[in-house]
Design a protein around this motif. Sequence first.
Motif, mmCIF file in Angstrom:
data_model
loop_
_atom_site.group_PDB
_atom_site.id
_atom_site.type_symbol
_atom_site.label_atom_id
_atom_site.label_comp_id
_atom_site.label_asym_id
_atom_site.label_seq_id
_atom_site.Cartn_x
_atom_site.Cartn_y
_atom_site.Cartn_z
ATOM 1 N N VAL A 96 0.839 -1.199 0.000
ATOM 2 C CA VAL A 96 0.000 0.000 0.000
ATOM 3 C C VAL A 96 0.875 1.249 0.000
ATOM 4 N N VAL A 97 0.677 2.103 -0.988
ATOM 5 C CA VAL A 97 1.328 3.412 -1.062
ATOM 6 C C VAL A 97 0.237 4.451 -1.265
ATOM 7 N N ASN A 98 0.218 5.465 -0.402
ATOM 8 C CA ASN A 98 -0.818 6.502 -0.468
ATOM 9 C C ASN A 98 -2.216 5.890 -0.471
ATOM 10 N N ASP A 99 -2.377 4.826 0.315
ATOM 11 C CA ASP A 99 -3.633 4.115 0.508
ATOM 12 C C ASP A 99 -4.159 3.439 -0.766
ATOM 13 N N VAL A 100 -3.269 3.251 -1.748
ATOM 14 C CA VAL A 100 -3.612 2.474 -2.943
ATOM 15 C C VAL A 100 -3.053 1.068 -2.769
ATOM 16 N N GLU A 101 -3.918 0.065 -2.828
ATOM 17 C CA GLU A 101 -3.517 -1.314 -2.597
ATOM 18 C C GLU A 101 -3.097 -1.992 -3.904
ATOM 19 N N SER A 102 -1.989 -2.717 -3.838
ATOM 20 C CA SER A 102 -1.565 -3.588 -4.929
ATOM 21 C C SER A 102 -1.398 -4.986 -4.357
#
Length: 307
Positions: A96-102
């Motif tokens: 998770v980076v900047n609340d974007v999940e991968s």
Amino acid sequence: MKKLLLLTLLSLNLFGACLEVGTTAQSACSGDTLRVDAMNVNFSTSMKVADTNLKVVDIPIYVFSDSMDEVKMTMANISTLRNSVNEVISTAFYYVVNDVESAITENQSFTLLSAAAGGRDGTSIVGYVRIKVNSLADTQTAGSYALSKNISVNLGNASDSPTATLSASGNVEQVSMVGFENLATYKTGKVFKDGLVDYGNFTLNTSNEQVKDVFVKNNTNGNFQIKFETSDLISQVDNNYKIDMSYYYTKIGATEQSINNNEYFTIMTGKKNGTKVGVFRFITESLTGSLIAGEYKAVINVTVSAN
């Protein structure tokens, strides 16, 4: 001079590629060392029966490197959450980076920091490894669950670092509830759900009884027991007038048993999803005309025990 400058740059490239990755601030690295620290975490969110898509913990990732190459991580030998008797909980991992999940896939590397990206001074969180629970059963067994996996990192085209272990653990909350109505929607609590037994107007010269269905929601495997602090019915006009009471329980498929004051009795054994397990019977003594008119009441304290 041009030749000397070229040699200097080549020297930096050869001897300045180091990497440290961990869950706390990273202060230094040296030489050609690639290292990832062991990660041991407890869930920040408790788990309850029937939970879905539950974020249980975010693990912060710090990076220190004197190279601007891409930084990647790989996770292998992923185990799902298990308890001591190998009951499982479906689990997923994300970066998770900047609340974007991968989504993280086993044995496939994912990027912690892209080439030339900042944040590799060891003091900044570059992202989080997020662990989520996909779903818990409606009667997921209460208690401790844990998982582990191997992790490694690499820098640019360098080989992977030696592996370290990511370990995580958490608890499923206990739900052990008894009541007079279906309890399927409840997720936590170890109580008798308050209920009312209403006789309406008593009939004189006979005993009066009420029968109530008993429902249980429980996610433990042992005996589910309760005890009553039994009481007479007491006049709310003059507490010198009392009506003796008898209490009984019948488990589905079993014979009726008397309920004694402050003695545990078994409601059922094992897990139950909130449905009916038996019946209570509340019986008065034979009522006479000598009783004073008005309301009679008994407050029964119930203690729940489930293992």
